[in-house]
Structures are given as C-alpha cells and as structure tokens.
Motif scaffolding. Structure first.
Motif, PDB file in Angstrom:
ATOM      1  N   MET A   1     120.357  40.965 119.218  1.00 14.81           N
ATOM      2  CA  MET A   1     120.793  40.138 118.075  1.00 14.81           C
ATOM      3  C   MET A   1     119.665  39.242 117.584  1.00 14.81           C
ATOM      4  N   ILE A   2     118.810  38.788 118.485  1.00 13.62           N
ATOM      5  CA  ILE A   2     117.714  37.903 118.105  1.00 13.62           C
ATOM      6  C   ILE A   2     116.645  38.667 117.340  1.00 13.62           C
ATOM      7  N   THR A   3     116.329  39.864 117.719  1.00 17.03           N
ATOM      8  CA  THR A   3     115.260  40.631 117.087  1.00 17.03           C
ATOM      9  C   THR A   3     115.738  41.451 115.902  1.00 17.03           C
ATOM     10  N   GLU A   4     117.010  41.537 115.665  1.00 17.01           N
ATOM     11  CA  GLU A   4     117.546  42.334 114.562  1.00 17.01           C
ATOM     12  C   GLU A   4     117.348  41.586 113.232  1.00 17.01           C
ATOM     13  N   ASN A   5     116.959  42.318 112.182  1.00 16.18           N
ATOM     14  CA  ASN A   5     116.647  41.714 110.889  1.00 16.18           C
ATOM     15  C   ASN A   5     117.740  41.901 109.849  1.00 16.18           C
ATOM     16  N   LYS A   6     118.919  42.290 110.245  1.00 16.87           N
ATOM     17  CA  LYS A   6     119.990  42.498 109.274  1.00 16.87           C
ATOM     18  C   LYS A   6     120.343  41.173 108.603  1.00 16.87           C
ATOM     19  N   GLY A   7     120.406  41.178 107.277  1.00 17.93           N
ATOM     20  CA  GLY A   7     120.797  39.992 106.513  1.00 17.93           C
ATOM     21  C   GLY A   7     119.654  39.048 106.184  1.00 17.93           C
ATOM     22  N   SER A   8     118.492  39.245 106.766  1.00 15.34           N
ATOM     23  CA  SER A   8     117.383  38.324 106.480  1.00 15.34           C
ATOM     24  C   SER A   8     116.898  38.468 105.036  1.00 15.34           C
ATOM     25  N   ILE A   9     117.006  39.663 104.454  1.00 10.12           N
ATOM     26  CA  ILE A   9     116.571  39.869 103.073  1.00 10.12           C
ATOM     27  C   ILE A   9     117.433  39.063 102.101  1.00 10.12           C
ATOM     28  N   VAL A  10     118.705  38.911 102.424  1.00 10.57           N
ATOM     29  CA  VAL A  10     119.613  38.128 101.569  1.00 10.57           C
ATOM     30  C   VAL A  10     119.213  36.654 101.591  1.00 10.57           C
ATOM     31  N   ILE A  11     118.915  36.143 102.766  1.00 11.01           N
ATOM     32  CA  ILE A  11     118.521  34.738 102.897  1.00 11.01           C
ATOM     33  C   ILE A  11     117.182  34.493 102.208  1.00 11.01           C
ATOM     34  N   GLU A  12     116.218  35.385 102.409  1.00 12.56           N
ATOM     35  CA  GLU A  12     114.903  35.231 101.764  1.00 12.56           C
ATOM     36  C   GLU A  12     115.018  35.313 100.249  1.00 12.56           C
ATOM     37  N   THR A  13     115.825  36.220  99.747  1.00 11.41           N
ATOM     38  CA  THR A  13     116.018  36.357  98.300  1.00 11.41           C
ATOM     39  C   THR A  13     116.691  35.110  97.724  1.00 11.41           C
ATOM     40  N   THR A  14     117.647  34.562  98.427  1.00 11.78           N
ATOM     41  CA  THR A  14     118.328  33.351  97.967  1.00 11.78           C
ATOM     42  C   THR A  14     117.361  32.174  97.869  1.00 11.78           C
ATOM     43  N   ILE A  15     116.551  32.005  98.890  1.00 12.89           N
ATOM     44  CA  ILE A  15     115.566  30.913  98.881  1.00 12.89           C
ATOM     45  C   ILE A  15     114.556  31.127  97.755  1.00 12.89           C
ATOM     46  N   PHE A  16     114.079  32.346  97.569  1.00 13.95           N
ATOM     47  CA  PHE A  16     113.122  32.653  96.509  1.00 13.95           C
ATOM     48  C   PHE A  16     113.733  32.396  95.129  1.00 13.95           C
ATOM     49  N   LEU A  17     114.962  32.840  94.900  1.00 15.48           N
ATOM     50  CA  LEU A  17     115.607  32.637  93.603  1.00 15.48           C
ATOM     51  C   LEU A  17     115.886  31.157  93.335  1.00 15.48           C
ATOM     52  N   LEU A  18     116.230  30.400  94.354  1.00 14.64           N
ATOM     53  CA  LEU A  18     116.424  28.969  94.195  1.00 14.64           C
ATOM     54  C   LEU A  18     115.122  28.289  93.773  1.00 14.64           C
ATOM     55  N   PHE A  19     114.043  28.642  94.447  1.00 14.46           N
ATOM     56  CA  PHE A  19     112.729  28.083  94.100  1.00 14.46           C
ATOM     57  C   PHE A  19     112.329  28.469  92.681  1.00 14.46           C
ATOM     58  N   MET A  20     112.525  29.726  92.304  1.00 11.89           N
ATOM     59  CA  MET A  20     112.151  30.186  90.963  1.00 11.89           C
ATOM     60  C   MET A  20     113.015  29.538  89.881  1.00 11.89           C
ATOM     61  N   SER A  21     114.271  29.264  90.177  1.00 11.27           N
ATOM     62  CA  SER A  21     115.120  28.595  89.180  1.00 11.27           C
ATOM     63  C   SER A  21     114.666  27.149  88.964  1.00 11.27           C
ATOM     64  N   LEU A  22     114.210  26.476  90.018  1.00 10.93           N
ATOM     65  CA  LEU A  22     113.662  25.125  89.860  1.00 10.93           C
ATOM     66  C   LEU A  22     112.378  25.142  89.029  1.00 10.93           C
ATOM     67  N   VAL A  23     111.533  26.123  89.266  1.00 10.26           N
ATOM     68  CA  VAL A  23     110.307  26.261  88.468  1.00 10.26           C
ATOM     69  C   VAL A  23     110.650  26.541  87.012  1.00 10.26           C
ATOM     70  N   LEU A  24     111.623  27.393  86.771  1.00 10.84           N
ATOM     71  CA  LEU A  24     112.045  27.709  85.404  1.00 10.84           C
ATOM     72  C   LEU A  24     112.606  26.475  84.701  1.00 10.84           C
ATOM     73  N   MET A  25     113.412  25.666  85.395  1.00 10.13           N
ATOM     74  CA  MET A  25     113.939  24.448  84.790  1.00 10.13           C
ATOM     75  C   MET A  25     112.815  23.469  84.456  1.00 10.13           C
ATOM     76  N   ALA A  26     111.807  23.375  85.311  1.00  8.01           N
ATOM     77  CA  ALA A  26     110.674  22.493  85.035  1.00  8.01           C
ATOM     78  C   ALA A  26     109.891  22.975  83.818  1.00  8.01           C
ATOM     79  N   VAL A  27     109.687  24.283  83.710  1.00  7.50           N
ATOM     80  CA  VAL A  27     108.981  24.840  82.544  1.00  7.50           C
ATOM     81  C   VAL A  27     109.786  24.593  81.271  1.00  7.50           C
ATOM     82  N   LEU A  28     111.093  24.741  81.332  1.00  4.80           N
ATOM     83  CA  LEU A  28     111.936  24.469  80.158  1.00  4.80           C
ATOM     84  C   LEU A  28     111.877  22.995  79.757  1.00  4.80           C
ATOM     85  N   ASP A  29     111.834  22.091  80.732  1.00  9.91           N
ATOM     86  CA  ASP A  29     111.706  20.667  80.425  1.00  9.91           C
ATOM     87  C   ASP A  29     110.388  20.361  79.727  1.00  9.91           C
TER      88      ASP A  29
END
Length: 170
Positions: A5-33
């Motif tokens: 269970m510790i070495t298994e990578n199932k679901g990590s792509i969802v968490i990484e994508t969520t963090i990346f999209l959150l960061f990109m949405s903040l950058v997009l809001m700053a550019v719009l401002d």
C-alpha cells in the motif's frame, strides 16, 4: 501496515493534477487582475483627458461670464459613470470619483464627487501656467478620475486606479 500500500501509486495522478490545476487557476486569476488593471488605467487616462477637454469647451461657451465646473460636476460625473460602467457592470457609482481643479478668484478651487481618495491639493498648478502672446498668464484646468477596483479584483494588491489630465484655459 502492508508494504504494497505504501509503494503503490494508485490515485497519485489525481492528487498531482488537482494541485497543478489549483496553482494554474491562481496564476490565471493573477494574470486577469493585471490585465484588468492595465485596461482600467487606459480607460481612466483617456477619460480624464476627454473630461478636461469638455471642461475647457464648456468654459468657452460661457465667454466672459464666471465659469465654475461645480455647476457641471453632476453631468461630468454622469459621463464618467456611463463610460466606465459600459464595459464593467460590476463597478458601482461609489467606486468612481471625479475631481476638477479650476481657476477661481484668488487661486484655484477644487470640486470632488465620489468616495475614492483623490487628492488634487498636492499638485502645484503654477508649474502648468502658460504665458500667452499678450503676456497674460493662462491658468489650466486639472481633472482627475479615480476608480476603486477592490470590488472587482480577485487579489487586493492596488485597488485604486487614477489619472490626471491638465489643459490650459482659452
């Protein structure tokens, strides 16, 4: 705990994508401002120059009578509201300030309408006075427009956008 269970990578792509999209949405809001700030600054610059031209033309209509922009302030403020709220419906009347500094007997007078902090008292108008052909001193008009964008921007960095324009009298 199971070692698989510790070495298994199932679901990590969802968490990484969520963090990346959150960061990109903040950058997009700053550019719009930033884009909204630049657009607002451009609008305010053009508007202040247009308004000082209107004040100068209105003074010509009065000829030798005493002209006071105080009489015209409500109409100038209405023009300001019409122009600035045409493309930005989220601005309120309280968010927009108009100030006019004009020659009066014994110096300059200032009239202001709105809530945005717009201080014209620090502008030394004698720096802009022009000596015409007849050696008369022509005193200028100063118009300032300020927009409080705190209700429009995502981030509260620099919510006030303002501009001053100066034109000599006739």
């Amino acid at each position: 705990m199971n070692r698989s269970m510790i070495t298994e990578n199932k679901g990590s792509i969802v968490i990484e994508t969520t963090i990346f999209l959150l960061f990109m949405s903040l950058v997009l809001m700053a550019v719009l401002d930033v884009a909204r700030l630049f657009d607002s600054q451009s609008q305010v610059d053009k508007l202040s120059y247009s308004l000082v031209s209107i004040v100068k033309e209105r003074e010509r209509d009065y000829f030798d009578e005493d002209f006071s922009p105080n009489d015209e302030l409500d109409e100038l403020h209405r023009i300001t509201l019409d122009v600035l709220t045409e493309n930005n419906s989220s601005l309120d009347q309280e968010d927009i300030t108009l100030a006019v500094k004009y020659p009066s007997s014994g110096g300059y007078s200032t009239v202001t309408k709105g809530n945005c902090e717009l201080d014209l008292s620090s502008v030394d108008m004698s720096d802009f006075e022009v000596i015409n052909i007849n050696s008369d001193i022509t005193k200028p008009y100063l118009v300032g427009v300020c927009i409080d964008l705190s209700s429009v921007l995502f981030f509260d960095v620099s919510p006030n956008v303002f501009s001053f324009s100066i034109l000599p009298r006739r």
